[in-house]
Design a protein around this motif. Sequence first.
Motif, PDB file in Angstrom:
ATOM      1  N   PRO A  12      40.284   5.269  14.868  1.00  5.07           N
ATOM      2  CA  PRO A  12      41.182   4.154  14.544  1.00  5.07           C
ATOM      3  C   PRO A  12      40.388   2.921  14.161  1.00  5.07           C
ATOM      4  CG  PRO A  12      41.874   5.262  16.561  1.00  5.07           C
ATOM      5  CD  PRO A  12      40.533   5.810  16.221  1.00  5.07           C
ATOM      6  N   GLU A  13      40.915   2.172  13.179  1.00  6.96           N
ATOM      7  CA  GLU A  13      40.204   1.005  12.639  1.00  6.96           C
ATOM      8  C   GLU A  13      40.034  -0.068  13.692  1.00  6.96           C
ATOM      9  OE1 GLU A  13      40.230  -1.829   8.712  1.00  6.96           O
ATOM     10  OE2 GLU A  13      41.917  -0.503   9.139  1.00  6.96           O
ATOM     11  N   THR A  14      38.859  -0.574  13.742  1.00 10.36           N
ATOM     12  CA  THR A  14      38.565  -1.671  14.656  1.00 10.36           C
ATOM     13  C   THR A  14      38.023  -2.827  13.839  1.00 10.36           C
ATOM     14  OG1 THR A  14      36.312  -0.915  15.022  1.00 10.36           O
ATOM     15  CG2 THR A  14      38.005   0.013  16.462  1.00 10.36           C
ATOM     16  N   SER A  15      37.568  -3.820  14.517  1.00 11.38           N
ATOM     17  CA  SER A  15      37.040  -4.992  13.817  1.00 11.38           C
ATOM     18  C   SER A  15      35.655  -4.743  13.254  1.00 11.38           C
ATOM     19  CB  SER A  15      36.995  -6.194  14.782  1.00 11.38           C
ATOM     20  OG  SER A  15      36.177  -5.875  15.907  1.00 11.38           O
ATOM     21  N   GLY A  16      35.046  -3.575  13.523  1.00 11.47           N
ATOM     22  CA  GLY A  16      33.704  -3.281  13.044  1.00 11.47           C
ATOM     23  C   GLY A  16      33.693  -2.913  11.575  1.00 11.47           C
ATOM     24  N   VAL A  17      32.482  -2.677  11.033  1.00 15.51           N
ATOM     25  CA  VAL A  17      32.304  -2.316   9.630  1.00 15.51           C
ATOM     26  C   VAL A  17      32.584  -0.831   9.456  1.00 15.51           C
ATOM     27  CG1 VAL A  17      30.637  -2.139   7.758  1.00 15.51           C
ATOM     28  CG2 VAL A  17      30.609  -4.139   9.264  1.00 15.51           C
ATOM     29  N   GLN A  18      33.522  -0.504   8.577  1.00 10.78           N
ATOM     30  CA  GLN A  18      33.892   0.878   8.299  1.00 10.78           C
ATOM     31  C   GLN A  18      34.090   1.061   6.795  1.00 10.78           C
ATOM     32  OE1 GLN A  18      37.280   1.000  11.118  1.00 10.78           O
ATOM     33  NE2 GLN A  18      36.213   2.725  12.063  1.00 10.78           N
ATOM     34  N   PRO A  19      33.030   1.412   6.079  1.00 11.78           N
ATOM     35  CA  PRO A  19      33.117   1.526   4.613  1.00 11.78           C
ATOM     36  C   PRO A  19      34.199   2.484   4.131  1.00 11.78           C
ATOM     37  CG  PRO A  19      30.836   1.567   5.336  1.00 11.78           C
ATOM     38  CD  PRO A  19      31.666   1.652   6.572  1.00 11.78           C
ATOM     39  N   ASP A  20      34.331   3.632   4.809  1.00 10.56           N
ATOM     40  CA  ASP A  20      35.323   4.614   4.361  1.00 10.56           C
ATOM     41  C   ASP A  20      36.739   4.066   4.442  1.00 10.56           C
ATOM     42  OD1 ASP A  20      33.357   6.425   3.818  1.00 10.56           O
ATOM     43  OD2 ASP A  20      33.451   7.407   5.765  1.00 10.56           O
ATOM     44  N   LEU A  70      22.716  -6.359   4.781  1.00 14.87           N
ATOM     45  CA  LEU A  70      22.375  -5.641   3.549  1.00 14.87           C
ATOM     46  C   LEU A  70      22.700  -4.163   3.682  1.00 14.87           C
ATOM     47  CD1 LEU A  70      21.078  -5.618   0.742  1.00 14.87           C
ATOM     48  CD2 LEU A  70      18.842  -5.322   1.861  1.00 14.87           C
ATOM     49  N   ALA A  71      22.464  -3.601   4.863  1.00 13.99           N
ATOM     50  CA  ALA A  71      22.730  -2.182   5.078  1.00 13.99           C
ATOM     51  C   ALA A  71      24.212  -1.861   4.937  1.00 13.99           C
ATOM     52  CB  ALA A  71      22.231  -1.761   6.460  1.00 13.99           C
ATOM     53  N   SER A  72      25.067  -2.724   5.484  1.00 14.57           N
ATOM     54  CA  SER A  72      26.510  -2.472   5.397  1.00 14.57           C
ATOM     55  C   SER A  72      27.011  -2.599   3.958  1.00 14.57           C
ATOM     56  CB  SER A  72      27.272  -3.441   6.307  1.00 14.57           C
ATOM     57  OG  SER A  72      27.101  -4.787   5.868  1.00 14.57           O
ATOM     58  N   LYS A  73      26.428  -3.509   3.201  1.00 13.91           N
ATOM     59  CA  LYS A  73      26.845  -3.690   1.811  1.00 13.91           C
ATOM     60  C   LYS A  73      26.426  -2.507   0.944  1.00 13.91           C
ATOM     61  CE  LYS A  73      26.759  -8.711   2.109  1.00 13.91           C
ATOM     62  NZ  LYS A  73      26.094  -9.976   1.728  1.00 13.91           N
ATOM     63  N   THR A  74      25.206  -2.033   1.136  1.00 10.71           N
ATOM     64  CA  THR A  74      24.769  -0.875   0.357  1.00 10.71           C
ATOM     65  C   THR A  74      25.527   0.378   0.759  1.00 10.71           C
ATOM     66  OG1 THR A  74      22.966  -0.565   1.961  1.00 10.71           O
ATOM     67  CG2 THR A  74      22.461  -1.801  -0.058  1.00 10.71           C
ATOM     68  N   ALA A  75      25.885   0.483   2.044  1.00  7.08           N
ATOM     69  CA  ALA A  75      26.689   1.625   2.495  1.00  7.08           C
ATOM     70  C   ALA A  75      28.067   1.604   1.834  1.00  7.08           C
ATOM     71  CB  ALA A  75      26.830   1.610   4.014  1.00  7.08           C
ATOM     72  N   LEU A  76      28.637   0.427   1.691  1.00  8.65           N
ATOM     73  CA  LEU A  76      29.938   0.291   1.040  1.00  8.65           C
ATOM     74  C   LEU A  76      29.836   0.672  -0.438  1.00  8.65           C
ATOM     75  CD1 LEU A  76      32.894  -0.600   1.266  1.00  8.65           C
ATOM     76  CD2 LEU A  76      32.152  -2.938   0.763  1.00  8.65           C
TER      77      LEU A  76
END
Length: 422
Positions: free
Chosen positions: A88-96, A116-122
């Motif tokens: 379930p969606e939380t306030s964390g980073v979830q690219p999918d 930077l890691a979260s942006k490249t993952a997205l």
Amino acid sequence: MTSAKDDEAFWNSSEKLCFRFDNNEVDQFGVSKTDIDKLLAGISNTSTAEASLKSAANYQPLKPMLSIISEKTLDCILAMDKLKNLHPETSGVQPDITLRKILLGQPYSLEQYKSLASKTALLDAAIISGDGNAILIIILFLTKTLKRSLVQKILAERLDAVNVYIRYLSIRLQINEITDILTMLGQSTDSAMKTLHIIIKNTRDPDRLLNKLRNCYKTQFSALADCKEAPFVQSYIKLLEWQTIAKVVDGNEEIELNSSVLDCLRHACKGHWDLPEGKLMSPTNLSQQYDVSPRQYQKVALEVRAAIKEWGDIDRLLLTKARFILRFCNLIKTNNINVLKILYKNSAPPEVLEKYLKYVDNIERRLELSKNMHCFRMAIDILVQQTDRIALTEYKMKLQPQSEEYFYAEGMLRMPAVKWKN
């Protein structure tokens, strides 16, 4: 025996009261006004629901699902839907999850992607989806939140993203950004060609076009030693310069800027035919400068001079080389040019046509062409040469009675020196 008082107490105290004479809020059927209101509301809701079901039953979808969204994107959405159920969606980073919202057109936020890691993952998730719009949304987000050099470095490792971004920049006419990215990737030739394409497609003013092309050649093409397109760009610039001068010299609108080389050659053959070789507006000078083949030059010149009935120019053009004319006038369309067809189309007189008909080697073909092009005297001479009295008689009957060619055929039939074969 139970007393009447006890009976009254039972009816007044029972929890299953259905009827009370002393309750003003109960009608004769034992239902309160409040309950009636609820019942009516329920009936109304039931009617509305039935109407909705009926409307839904009559609804026909306009398009199948796979005509609106690609199968690959649909599979991606379904896979992410399973992930959402598991996590379930939380306030964390979830690219999918974020990408799923983008693909479905739902509200989304990219503010939580700060590292930077979260942006490249997205971005990688968008590339995997194969959806160009999603990829572009993430790239534009990166350009707003990262340094330009860092964005270029990220894109350099993801060619699919580069292609999407280059297409976007082309629409926005951001040539400098395109040049920087492609040059960084070692694609200098692609950068130069992309710039050339954007300039030609989007510049309407002739003077601006010429200036932009000169600058493009100077800054990009001149440094490309192995670029096969560089000479083309240089020739194109010279052609635009020629057209600009032609408009000034002639003072008319016959030649349009950005015309083809052959259109320019037609203009020169029409208005500057007598200029000697070496002059800027000379047809021969123009054909040499832009590598127009001799047969293409002959065809254009022939069409232009025939159109304005300059038959003497055609003689000088074609009869200066006897060997060439033998091949040039062969009706097998040597060099893809049919001289007789061009002359006849432009209403050349019979004496001009006959001058070139004699170069047709096949006598049967020459006879056929003579008849079709109304060169009567040549057709009659061929039939006499073949000593075919019957064919000549039949041909005479098709001629206009009392005409010059009619009397010419009749005179040939009476010649005693001819030994007819039939």
